[in-house]
Design an enzyme around this catalytic site. Structure first.
Site, PDB file in Angstrom:
ATOM      1  N   ASP A 109       0.860  -1.185   0.000  1.00  0.00           N
ATOM      2  CA  ASP A 109       0.000   0.000   0.000  1.00  0.00           C
ATOM      3  C   ASP A 109       0.892   1.229   0.000  1.00  0.00           C
ATOM      4  O   ASP A 109       2.006   1.202   0.536  1.00  0.00           O
ATOM      5  CB  ASP A 109      -0.910   0.006   1.232  1.00  0.00           C
ATOM      6  CG  ASP A 109      -2.040  -1.002   1.131  1.00  0.00           C
ATOM      7  OD1 ASP A 109      -2.437  -1.347   0.003  1.00  0.00           O
ATOM      8  OD2 ASP A 109      -2.545  -1.424   2.179  1.00  0.00           O
ATOM      9  N   ASP A 136      -6.962  -1.193  -4.699  1.00  0.00           N
ATOM     10  CA  ASP A 136      -8.074  -0.854  -3.805  1.00  0.00           C
ATOM     11  C   ASP A 136      -8.973   0.209  -4.442  1.00  0.00           C
ATOM     12  O   ASP A 136     -10.197   0.168  -4.301  1.00  0.00           O
ATOM     13  CB  ASP A 136      -7.550  -0.331  -2.468  1.00  0.00           C
ATOM     14  CG  ASP A 136      -6.689  -1.342  -1.730  1.00  0.00           C
ATOM     15  OD1 ASP A 136      -6.882  -2.561  -1.926  1.00  0.00           O
ATOM     16  OD2 ASP A 136      -5.824  -0.906  -0.952  1.00  0.00           O
TER      17      ASP A 136
END
EC number: 3.4.23.36
Length: 158
Positions: free
Chosen positions: A117, A136
């Site tokens: 991330d 995401d």
């Protein structure tokens, strides 16, 4: 299901997964773990590892359990995509984005046992959102597209 729709699925998946993996590769090789690079006053690149799913949910769940769950979800989404009416372009596109995002994160999970991330939305010391990635974002935008198609566009047709 037409040949044209299968090509659309294939090329959209190649684009979403490829772009997601390219950015994650760049992050891994240019930004040290835990390092932050401000882009604007409200967004930074911030390299972290997520062993769970959204918001680190299920991070204590066994790694291969999350992989298996992801594969089941991808198979279900492919079935849903195949069984969605041909005239529902926005739903098809949304489901394809969700599948692409799921595959992008699945690749990380299989290779590294975590997801890379790197996007952090924040407002100084007042507010900080969970760190996330492009996969995401694809999943979220895909869900929004399906909801718009199902609730807004469908209601206009009726």
């Amino acid at each position: 299901m037409t040949r044209k729709s299968l090509l659309f699925l294939f090329f959209t998946l190649i684009f979403t997964v490829g772009l997601d993996q390219a950015i994650k590769y760049w992050i891994m090789h240019t930004l040290q773990l835990g390092a932050e690079i401000p882009i604007f006053s409200f967004i930074s690149l911030y390299h972290v590892r997520n062993s769970g799913i959204a918001f680190s949910f299920l991070s204590s769940y066994p790694h291969w359990g999350i992989v298996a769950l992801t594969l089941i979800i991808i198979v279900f989404l492919l079935w849903l995509w195949k069984n969605t009416e041909n005239d529902k372009f926005l739903s098809h596109f949304g489901i394809t984005l969700i599948i692409g995002g799921a595959i992008g994160n699945l690749i990380d999970r299989v290779r590294f046992h975590y997801v890379i991330d790197y996007l952090l939305f924040h407002i100084s010391d007042i507010f900080s959102f969970a760190v996330f990635n492009l996969a995401d974002t694809f999943i979220t935008l895909g869900a929004v597209a399906v909801l718009i198609d199902e609730f807004c566009i469908r209601n206009k047709k009726n």
